[in-house]
Design a protein around this motif. Structure first.
Motif, PDB file in Angstrom:
ATOM      1  N   GLY A 177       1.193  -0.848   0.058  1.00 47.92           N
ATOM      2  CA  GLY A 177       0.496   0.388  -0.443  1.00 47.92           C
ATOM      3  C   GLY A 177       0.657   1.386   0.114  1.00 47.92           C
ATOM      4  O   GLY A 177       2.393   1.241   0.482  1.00 47.92           O
ATOM      5  N   ILE A 178       0.241   2.295  -0.137  1.00 46.95           N
ATOM      6  CA  ILE A 178       1.075   4.213  -0.112  1.00 46.95           C
ATOM      7  C   ILE A 178       0.626   4.657   0.696  1.00 46.95           C
ATOM      8  O   ILE A 178       1.086   5.576   0.940  1.00 46.95           O
ATOM      9  N   ARG A 179      -0.651   4.499   1.227  1.00 44.64           N
ATOM     10  CA  ARG A 179      -0.605   5.089   2.295  1.00 44.64           C
ATOM     11  C   ARG A 179      -0.427   4.877   3.480  1.00 44.64           C
ATOM     12  O   ARG A 179       1.158   4.419   3.680  1.00 44.64           O
ATOM     13  N   ALA A 180      -0.305   6.151   4.251  1.00 48.16           N
ATOM     14  CA  ALA A 180       0.339   6.175   5.385  1.00 48.16           C
ATOM     15  C   ALA A 180       0.610   5.098   6.841  1.00 48.16           C
ATOM     16  O   ALA A 180      -0.374   4.676   7.152  1.00 48.16           O
TER      17      ALA A 180
ATOM     18  N   LYS B  42       6.671  11.174   6.607  1.00 48.00           N
ATOM     19  CA  LYS B  42       6.963  10.721   5.349  1.00 48.00           C
ATOM     20  C   LYS B  42       7.511  11.917   4.637  1.00 48.00           C
ATOM     21  O   LYS B  42       7.530  12.453   4.756  1.00 48.00           O
TER      22      LYS B  42
ATOM     23  N   ASN C  80       8.568   2.201  -2.472  1.00 48.09           N
ATOM     24  CA  ASN C  80       7.772   2.644  -2.364  1.00 48.09           C
ATOM     25  C   ASN C  80       8.090   3.938  -2.036  1.00 48.09           C
ATOM     26  O   ASN C  80       7.632   5.008  -2.846  1.00 48.09           O
TER      27      ASN C  80
ATOM     28  N   GLN D 134       9.320   6.634   5.775  1.00 42.82           N
ATOM     29  CA  GLN D 134       8.229   6.619   6.735  1.00 42.82           C
ATOM     30  C   GLN D 134       8.821   6.690   8.747  1.00 42.82           C
ATOM     31  O   GLN D 134       9.394   5.929   8.319  1.00 42.82           O
TER      32      GLN D 134
ATOM     33  N   GLN E  37       1.381   2.053   5.390  1.00 46.65           N
ATOM     34  CA  GLN E  37       1.599   0.982   4.433  1.00 46.65           C
ATOM     35  C   GLN E  37       2.726   0.438   4.044  1.00 46.65           C
ATOM     36  O   GLN E  37       3.570   2.043   3.938  1.00 46.65           O
TER      37      GLN E  37
ATOM     38  N   MET F 163       4.406   9.332  -2.639  1.00 42.37           N
ATOM     39  CA  MET F 163       3.373   7.993  -2.692  1.00 42.37           C
ATOM     40  C   MET F 163       3.488   7.578  -3.909  1.00 42.37           C
ATOM     41  O   MET F 163       2.904   7.555  -4.714  1.00 42.37           O
TER      42      MET F 163
END
Length: 326
Positions: free
Chosen positions: A189-192, A231, A216, A220, A194, A238
């Protein structure tokens, strides 16, 4: 009159777009804030004799000794600060004292922690090469691993592991007991919070955790209590790679200096970048090549007490030493 109106209709939007593009450049491509680093020396070449390497990966410093994960040779080599060979230990295999593609390294309380990519475990050695114990085994449950890439140990002995194919960061007690994880097992995933194949971790004295979110193309940061902090890497961090300052093309290693600055091995950009703890870009060094001060996929970075920077030059089968320009 008609031509002038058409000209304005075309020109004004183009000027606006150009202005926005220029503004975006300054926002997303910061200028260096420090003078940078200069090449000092390198050692090693491809081979299996003492002092030679086959795909060197991890690196760690203890006083004036430099520990290098000689990955394909399945061993750890130890050098002095100038690159003179001291000794080596381990051999390929999966028994205690043997290694299956050792990756990033860390040293804590006189012990060397080795992330073993092929053996799905963390193996701990004495600094003289004596095998001590093993943490983890293959699997996806808590405390199990799938090709770990890096390991960090906090002052209290808490262990953090970049669990590469499990797409997570694990937190273990000093005894190896599973405590918690960040990231959903097996899901990118690319969200915080993840991850997309995390490769390494570093823990600051205050417990702040810095994570190399490898594919990614970003870093982070988690607070000491495990909450997401911030991040960086490319626009909005992203998963946008690039060669610009502050951007990455696969992050493979992170290391903290005494001032809390973060050094990052930027693998496919063939360089090392340096950041302040808040993610502000400070400087970078290295370029692609085989000559002095050039890299062919830098894999890992470590900082000595005197501020010297050591980098495993993966594709050139060597280690490089750098120092700050004064």
């Amino acid at each position: 009159m008609v031509h002038r109106t058409v000209f304005r209709r075309i020109t004004i939007p183009l000027l606006v777009l150009a202005g926005l593009g220029l503004a975006s450049w300054f926002v997303f491509v910061p200028l260096p804030q420090e003078a940078g680093y200069q090449f000092v020396a390198s050692w090693g070449r491809q081979g299996d004799a003492p002092g030679q390497f086959h795909d060197p990966t991890g690196i760690a410093i203890d006083g004036d000794r430099v520990f290098v994960a000689d990955s394909r040779n399945g061993r750890i080599q130890v050098f002095d600060a100038d690159g003179n060979f001291i000794h080596l230990f381990a051999q390929p295999g999966d028994a205690l004292g043997e290694l299956g593609r050792p990756m990033n390294l860390t040293i804590h309380n006189g012990e060397l922690y080795v992330a073993e990519y092929f053996n799905d475990r963390i193996q701990i050695f004495g600094l003289d090469g004596t095998p001590k114990r093993v943490l983890g085994k293959a699997g996806s449950d808590g405390g199990q691993l799938n090709a770990p890439g890096g390991v960090a140990v906090a002052a209290d002995g808490t262990i953090y592991i970049a669990d590469f194919y499990n797409q997570r960061i694990q937190k273990l007690g000093p005894d190896g007991r599973f405590l918690r994880q960040w990231g959903k097992t097996g899901k990118t995933g690319i969200r915080a919070g993840q991850f997309n194949y995390p490769t390494d971790v570093a823990v600051a004295p205050d417990g702040t955790l810095y994570i190399a979110d490898g594919y990614n193309d970003r870093i982070q940061v988690l607070t000491a209590n495990g909450e997401f902090s911030h991040k960086w890497g490319g626009p909005f961090a992203m998963n946008l790679s690039g060669p610009f300052n502050g951007w990455f093309a696969t992050v493979t290693s992170v290391a903290l200096d005494r001032d809390g600055n973060l050094f990052v091995a930027d693998f496919y950009n063939h360089r090392v970048q340096k950041f302040a703890r808040d993610g502000s870009f400070l400087t970078r060094f290295g370029a692609r090549g085989r000559g002095p001060g050039q890299f062919e996929h830098p894999m890992a970075v470590a900082i000595a007490a005197d501020g010297s920077i050591y980098v495993t030059d993966f594709g050139n089968h060597r280690v490089q030493k750098w120092q700050a320009i004064k």
